[in-house]
Write an enzyme that holds these catalytic residues in place. Structure first.
Site, short mmCIF file in Angstrom:
data_model
loop_
_atom_site.label_atom_id
_atom_site.label_comp_id
_atom_site.label_asym_id
_atom_site.label_seq_id
_atom_site.Cartn_x
_atom_site.Cartn_y
_atom_site.Cartn_z
CB CYS A 257 38.94 29.32 48.02
SG CYS A 257 38.07 27.70 47.80
CG HIS B 149 38.10 30.47 43.30
ND1 HIS B 149 37.29 31.74 43.42
CD2 HIS B 149 38.23 29.82 44.48
CE1 HIS B 149 36.77 31.51 44.66
NE2 HIS B 149 37.42 30.73 45.23
#
Length: 313
Positions: free
Chosen positions: A137, A124
């Site tokens: 992440c 992301h």
């Protein structure tokens, strides 16, 4: 943190050399290694259509995007910090959300989120300080995250590796040629997942092939090798025509090899004929093959290796 899109002509110069010279992206002029946090290169016009594969190198803190076997982009990233390591392995994009908000980390915004695990690992847009700083992440520059989001679909393969030398992708892998030397035992049940993207994972240490569709195992079997697997490699099926299957090798940093595998390389791995024939019924353009020297049970250090989560919980 700044982001920028370099012009297509400059990206071409940095990402790709001529076919004749068979250079890799990093050998063009070193600009990929010199990318600053938040910078990226993007040249989608080089391969306007075809299956997409993303490879993330934790060692170099970069992500590489390939379409139809051709590198179309590279970006700096920020992955998991100490205590929040980004898992290595083979993943598929399980979910996409333009305006995702984390339900694990104080409603943190995760724009252009592409989920890789149901445990909270995703690609992301986010802050890139120049070192691993996330909770696991893969943070991307916002502009690159948006561009990548626009060309992916559910089920594409994402490989995360600790190696500085990123996994590669190739032509008709010999691992899928038939021979009587491989064991005849295999399991095949494609009805467990009737449709969706197919990924094939081969372990050199286990001498085993696992076939997944939509992240669900639909088959597995033995494989025999003429020589040890020396490095992790990934392959993507570009097309199938009268001459057979065409698997492309990606030109990656530190590895000068390009194009299709030689006949000699194709002959180094052997499957039972029945298993090879079964595989042929599910391989289509976009199929991904990952060959790893490690066992599928661990990464060689006792750390579990993720080999694709199913698209449903």
């Amino acid at each position: 943190m700044t982001t920028r899109r370099l012009t297509c002509s400059l990206a071409l110069a940095l990402l790709f050399a001529t076919t004749a010279s068979a250079q890799t992206p990093s050998s063009v002029d070193g600009r990929i290694e010199q990318l600053k946090p938040g910078e990226y290169l993007w040249a989608p016009e080089i391969a306007p259509a075809g299956p997409v594969t993303v490879i993330v190198s934790l060692a170099t803190q970069k992500a590489y995007a390939y379409r139809n076997g051709v590198a179309i982009g590279v970006s700096t990233v920020s992955t998991g910090s100490d205590g929040h390591a980004t898992p290595t392995g083979v993943f598929t994009v399980l979910q996409k959300d333009v305006d995702h908000v984390s339900n694990l980390y104080k409603d943190a915004a995760m724009p252009f989120m592409q989920r890789l695990t149901w445990g909270g690992i995703a690609m992301h847009a986010g802050n890139l300080p120049g070192y691993p700083a996330s909770h696991g992440c893969i943070r991307l520059p916002p502009a690159f995250a948006k561009l990548l989001f626009g060309i992916t679909r559910l089920g594409i393969t994402v490989v995360i590796t600790q190696d500085a030398r990123v996994p590669v992708v190739a032509a008709k892998p010999g691992m899928l040629t038939s021979a009587g030397s491989a064991g005849g035992d295999f399991v095949w049940n494609p009805a467990l997942s009737p449709k969706g993207p197919v990924s094939i994972v081969i372990s050199g240490r286990d001498k085993r092939v696992v076939v997944l569709r939509n992240g669900i195992e639909i088959g597995s079997g033995a494989i025999a090798f003429d020589a040890p697997i020396e490095r992790t490699a990934a392959f993507t099926l570009q097309s199938i025509d009268a001459d057979g299957e065409h698997w492309l090798r990606l030109p990656l940093p530190g590895d000068p090899r390009t194009g299709e595998l030689t006949a000699e390389d194709r002959a180094k791995g052997h499957l039972a004929e029945g298993f090879r024939a079964a595989l042929a019924t599910v391989t289509t353009p976009g199929t991904t093959l990952l060959v790893t020297r490690e066992t599928l049970a661990s990464a060689g250090t006792g750390t579990p290796v993720t080999i694709i989560e199913a698209t449903g919980q």
